[in-house]
Design an enzyme around this catalytic site. Sequence first.
Site, mmCIF file in Angstrom:
data_model
loop_
_atom_site.group_PDB
_atom_site.id
_atom_site.type_symbol
_atom_site.label_atom_id
_atom_site.label_comp_id
_atom_site.label_asym_id
_atom_site.label_seq_id
_atom_site.Cartn_x
_atom_site.Cartn_y
_atom_site.Cartn_z
ATOM 1 N N ASP A 77 0.856 -1.110 0.102
ATOM 2 C CA ASP A 77 -0.088 -0.082 -0.146
ATOM 3 C C ASP A 77 0.864 1.336 0.086
ATOM 4 O O ASP A 77 2.151 1.113 0.242
ATOM 5 C CB ASP A 77 -0.950 -0.072 1.078
ATOM 6 C CG ASP A 77 -1.761 1.167 1.423
ATOM 7 O OD1 ASP A 77 -2.436 1.833 0.583
ATOM 8 O OD2 ASP A 77 -1.717 1.785 2.739
ATOM 9 N N ASP A 83 -0.569 5.031 0.856
ATOM 10 C CA ASP A 83 -0.797 6.070 2.035
ATOM 11 C C ASP A 83 -0.518 5.523 3.269
ATOM 12 O O ASP A 83 -1.374 4.564 3.556
ATOM 13 C CB ASP A 83 -2.187 6.776 1.522
ATOM 14 C CG ASP A 83 -2.197 7.492 0.276
ATOM 15 O OD1 ASP A 83 -1.397 8.341 0.153
ATOM 16 O OD2 ASP A 83 -2.781 7.144 -0.579
#
Length: 229
Positions: free
Chosen positions: A10, A12
């Site tokens: 991922d 963020d």
Amino acid sequence: MTVITHCIFDMDGLLLDTERVYTDVTQQILDKYANGVKFTWDVKSKLMGRTGDESATMVVETYKLPMTVKEYLDITSVVQEDLFPHVTILPGVEKFVRHLKKHDIPMAVATSSTRSKFELKTSLNKEFFELFDTIICGDDAEIKNGKPAPDLFLAAQKRLGNPPAENCLVFEDAVNGVQAGLNAKMNVVWIPDENIKVLTGDEEHGATIVLNSMADLVPEDFGLPPYDK
């Protein structure tokens, strides 16, 4: 545990410290349009990992903002354009990613961010993001559903050559993302913000392991090459 051959990240709040920007921008909107009501972590935790449209819809509806979802997105985009280019890489991340690259471990980024937002957030760290073999964004054609649906991780798996799911290791900071990784039948390392841990207590949400920081990761725990002494 199965030996890991491929890693999917991922972005963020996991690779980049962007979550504080989202928090600050959302709070600015609430200060102006919702009498300064606090943007709390119980709401924020439900938004993390979702697409921009999904998150915006939830904020507008939760706080009954006097605007459409598009208007909310337009307002936030203006502020984000100033702040996102200055976000920094989180502790332990660069060391681990460069280590994987050195040992030819295939890597992907799978982010709910749109491609344009990805370019904005990574503008000062382009060389770092070139270390990844592929970048999947939330508005790519094959992504029909945001996390907790597995679309992003399945797309990353496909672009990495379709390795078996049990040989893939997902890195996530959001509960929605952990669920997405599990829905893709992959192993998941969960590195939550301390505020999320306060909310969830000792709950691990099915993650293989829970860490405080990428700096705490021990590669050989997953059959990956150890760091040089």
